[in-house]
Design a protein around this motif. Structure first.
Motif, PDB file in Angstrom:
ATOM      1  N   PRO A  56       0.815  -1.222   0.000  1.00 50.15           N
ATOM      2  CA  PRO A  56       0.000   0.000   0.000  1.00 50.15           C
ATOM      3  C   PRO A  56       0.843   1.265   0.000  1.00 50.15           C
ATOM      4  O   PRO A  56       1.910   1.332   0.607  1.00 50.15           O
ATOM      5  CB  PRO A  56      -0.799  -0.119   1.301  1.00 50.15           C
ATOM      6  N   THR A 112       0.105   5.521   0.460  1.00 48.59           N
ATOM      7  CA  THR A 112      -0.920   6.474   0.893  1.00 48.59           C
ATOM      8  C   THR A 112      -0.513   7.896   0.519  1.00 48.59           C
ATOM      9  O   THR A 112       0.640   8.289   0.708  1.00 48.59           O
ATOM     10  CB  THR A 112      -1.144   6.371   2.410  1.00 48.59           C
ATOM     11  N   TYR A 113      -1.490   8.657   0.017  1.00 46.65           N
ATOM     12  CA  TYR A 113      -1.255  10.009  -0.476  1.00 46.65           C
ATOM     13  C   TYR A 113      -2.225  10.993   0.169  1.00 46.65           C
ATOM     14  O   TYR A 113      -3.377  10.638   0.471  1.00 46.65           O
ATOM     15  CB  TYR A 113      -1.450  10.064  -1.993  1.00 46.65           C
ATOM     16  N   ARG A 122      -8.711   2.881  -0.593  1.00 47.19           N
ATOM     17  CA  ARG A 122      -9.198   3.405   0.687  1.00 47.19           C
ATOM     18  C   ARG A 122      -9.154   4.926   0.587  1.00 47.19           C
ATOM     19  O   ARG A 122      -8.119   5.499   0.278  1.00 47.19           O
ATOM     20  CB  ARG A 122      -8.336   2.936   1.853  1.00 47.19           C
ATOM     21  N   GLU A 173      -7.322  11.670   1.866  1.00 52.71           N
ATOM     22  CA  GLU A 173      -6.250  10.697   2.076  1.00 52.71           C
ATOM     23  C   GLU A 173      -6.626   9.448   1.294  1.00 52.71           C
ATOM     24  O   GLU A 173      -7.694   8.878   1.513  1.00 52.71           O
ATOM     25  CB  GLU A 173      -6.088  10.373   3.562  1.00 52.71           C
ATOM     26  N   THR A 222      -5.359   5.637  -0.283  1.00 56.55           N
ATOM     27  CA  THR A 222      -4.409   4.524  -0.266  1.00 56.55           C
ATOM     28  C   THR A 222      -4.704   3.595  -1.431  1.00 56.55           C
ATOM     29  O   THR A 222      -5.836   3.126  -1.591  1.00 56.55           O
ATOM     30  CB  THR A 222      -4.489   3.735   1.056  1.00 56.55           C
ATOM     31  N   ARG A 251       2.933  12.053  -1.024  1.00 56.38           N
ATOM     32  CA  ARG A 251       2.885  10.679  -0.515  1.00 56.38           C
ATOM     33  C   ARG A 251       3.302  10.713   0.948  1.00 56.38           C
ATOM     34  O   ARG A 251       4.365  11.224   1.288  1.00 56.38           O
ATOM     35  CB  ARG A 251       3.805   9.758  -1.304  1.00 56.38           C
ATOM     36  N   ARG A 275       5.895   5.711   7.431  1.00 56.69           N
ATOM     37  CA  ARG A 275       5.185   6.976   7.294  1.00 56.69           C
ATOM     38  C   ARG A 275       6.190   8.119   7.266  1.00 56.69           C
ATOM     39  O   ARG A 275       7.295   8.003   7.782  1.00 56.69           O
ATOM     40  CB  ARG A 275       4.179   7.176   8.424  1.00 56.69           C
TER      41      ARG A 275
END
Length: 246
Positions: A128, A130-131, A163, A173, A175, A200, A207
């Motif tokens: 995954p 995430t942005y 997501r 947000e 993902t 990102r 993270r």
């Protein structure tokens, strides 16, 4: 690590060829012939090929960088633009894991381990990413969020479910587990909310946290192992993964 991988990292052969060498009985561990390529070995296991000791595989180097806007995600650039590799001070020969387009910012990994990089970007492992997207034409309505979550039809096919969390009228947000070219931007264009800013903020278990823009740090051995668990070695990922821009 697996014996076949140890031999490959030690420069004996490719991993696939190493498996055949092991099965042929040409490899010993601690003085005993081993024919199982999946045998777990380490630097003190006493691995030898045709009687010659195999040096321990070099320790993988992985850096996390908070990429600024305008920096390109390549090792070299023919147009003279600054690259992510130039921002990381290290004697290791590193290159980026996947890409962020020049206008995007945030977390990008760089490593000297091509095998790990391929597994982290290969669609098979669904690592995954995430942005945080700041969009135009707010607010993003519920039916538009539902489209993003269920999959958006793009010119290269429908995206897999994402997501999506609405943080504010202008920020989402998102993902995803894919790696198509400029995917997040195209998904948001498709639902009528072009991206104004894209960052990102996470890759697998990592993270961005408080890493300053343009700064980097080397991952600890424990963090590298966390990455490996997200994309475990299963005897190959079925080919080299495409490098994609988001």
């Amino acid at each position: 690590m697996r014996l076949s991988r140890y031999l490959a990292h030690g420069g004996v052969s490719s991993r696939r060829a190493a498996e055949e060498l092991i099965r042929a009985g040409r490899v010993t561990v601690g003085g005993e012939t081993v024919t199982d390529p999946a045998r777990d070995v380490g630097e003190h296991s006493g691995v030898a090929f045709d009687g010659a000791p195999v040096r321990p595989a070099p320790r993988t180097v992985v850096y996390v960088l908070n990429k600024p806007r305008g920096v390109v995600s390549t090792a070299k650039d023919t147009h003279g633009r600054r690259t992510v590799v130039e921002l990381v001070r290290t004697p290791a020969r590193i290159y980026p894991v996947g890409r962020l387009d020049a206008d995007s910012t945030g977390l990008i990994l760089l490593t000297d381990d091509g095998e790990l990089a391929n597994r982290l970007t290969h669609p098979r492992f669904e690592v995954p990413k995430t942005y945080l997207a700041t969009v135009a034409r707010p607010p993003v309505r519920e039916h538009e969020l539902r489209k993003l979550r269920e999959g958006v039809q793009l010119d290269d096919g429908r995206t897999t479910p994402a997501r999506v969390r609405r943080i504010s009228p202008t920020q989402l947000e998102i993902t995803i587990h894919e790696g198509r070219k400029r995917q997040i931007r195209r998904m948001l264009d498709a639902v009528g909310h072009p991206v104004k800013e894209l960052q990102r903020i996470a890759f697998g278990p990592l993270r961005l946290t408080d890493l300053a823009e343009g700064a980097s740090r080397r991952l600890t051995p424990a963090e590298v192992e966390q990455l490996r668990r997200y994309a475990p070695d299963r005897g190959g990922a079925g080919g080299r993964a495409p490098r994609a821009r988001r």
